[in-house]
Design a protein around this motif. Sequence first.
Motif, PDB file in Angstrom:
ATOM      1  N   VAL A 110       0.838  -1.206   0.000  1.00 38.20           N
ATOM      2  CA  VAL A 110       0.000   0.000   0.000  1.00 38.20           C
ATOM      3  C   VAL A 110       0.874   1.258   0.000  1.00 38.20           C
ATOM      4  O   VAL A 110       1.862   1.340   0.721  1.00 38.20           O
ATOM      5  CB  VAL A 110      -0.939   0.023   1.223  1.00 38.20           C
ATOM      6  N   PHE A 111       0.499   2.205  -0.845  1.00 38.84           N
ATOM      7  CA  PHE A 111       1.159   3.512  -0.837  1.00 38.84           C
ATOM      8  C   PHE A 111       0.129   4.572  -1.173  1.00 38.84           C
ATOM      9  O   PHE A 111      -0.946   4.289  -1.697  1.00 38.84           O
ATOM     10  CB  PHE A 111       2.347   3.554  -1.815  1.00 38.84           C
ATOM     11  N   THR A 112       0.464   5.820  -0.854  1.00 41.36           N
ATOM     12  CA  THR A 112      -0.387   6.949  -1.182  1.00 41.36           C
ATOM     13  C   THR A 112       0.230   7.649  -2.383  1.00 41.36           C
ATOM     14  O   THR A 112       1.364   8.128  -2.299  1.00 41.36           O
ATOM     15  CB  THR A 112      -0.485   7.942  -0.008  1.00 41.36           C
ATOM     16  N   PRO A 113      -0.493   7.691  -3.511  1.00 41.96           N
ATOM     17  CA  PRO A 113       0.066   8.356  -4.686  1.00 41.96           C
ATOM     18  C   PRO A 113       0.225   9.854  -4.433  1.00 41.96           C
ATOM     19  O   PRO A 113      -0.529  10.436  -3.628  1.00 41.96           O
ATOM     20  CB  PRO A 113      -0.959   8.071  -5.779  1.00 41.96           C
ATOM     21  N   PRO A 114       1.190  10.491  -5.085  1.00 41.77           N
ATOM     22  CA  PRO A 114       1.477  11.911  -4.825  1.00 41.77           C
ATOM     23  C   PRO A 114       0.265  12.823  -4.931  1.00 41.77           C
ATOM     24  O   PRO A 114       0.107  13.714  -4.113  1.00 41.77           O
ATOM     25  CB  PRO A 114       2.516  12.274  -5.875  1.00 41.77           C
ATOM     26  N   HIS A 115      -0.610  12.603  -5.892  1.00 39.57           N
ATOM     27  CA  HIS A 115      -1.762  13.490  -6.043  1.00 39.57           C
ATOM     28  C   HIS A 115      -2.799  13.311  -4.956  1.00 39.57           C
ATOM     29  O   HIS A 115      -3.729  14.080  -4.854  1.00 39.57           O
ATOM     30  CB  HIS A 115      -2.378  13.335  -7.431  1.00 39.57           C
ATOM     31  N   ARG A 116      -2.646  12.300  -4.094  1.00 37.30           N
ATOM     32  CA  ARG A 116      -3.585  12.064  -2.992  1.00 37.30           C
ATOM     33  C   ARG A 116      -3.022  12.527  -1.663  1.00 37.30           C
ATOM     34  O   ARG A 116      -3.745  12.645  -0.701  1.00 37.30           O
ATOM     35  CB  ARG A 116      -3.919  10.577  -2.887  1.00 37.30           C
TER      36      ARG A 116
END
Length: 120
Positions: A110-116
Motif C-alpha cells: 500500500v502507498f499513497t500516490p502523490p496526487h492524494r
Amino acid sequence: MTTPPPPAPSRVVVCRDCCCGTSKLPGVDHEAQTARLRQTVPTRVSTCLDVCDQANVVVVQPSAAGRAAGARPVWLGLVNDPDATEDIVAWVRAGGPGVAPMPPILDLYVFTPPHRRGAG
C-alpha cells in the motif's frame, strides 16, 4: 418490470505503460499478471498512472457497497510477484475495500500516490 442492475463490484485498475508492464522490470511476467487479473476479477488496463517508482501499480477500487461504507481506492505498488497478484484476486473476490478485510500481507504494498497526499 425491469430488474435493476446488480450493484457495482470491486474493480482493479492495472497500470501498463512506460514502466509498469515493460522490460524495465526484468523477470516479471506482466502478461501473465494482467491475464490472471482479467480472468478472475473486473479489470481495466490503464496508461501511466504517474507513479513509475512503484511499478507495477494496481489500484483496487471499492464496490458500491464498499463506497457506501466509506472505502476509498487502495493503491498497491511494487506488485511484481504472482503471490501478491493472488492476494489481490482473493481480496477483490471477497468484496474488496470496505467489504472484506485486506489480507495483511498487502499492507506491504500500500502507498499513497502523490496526487492524494494531503487530501481529505
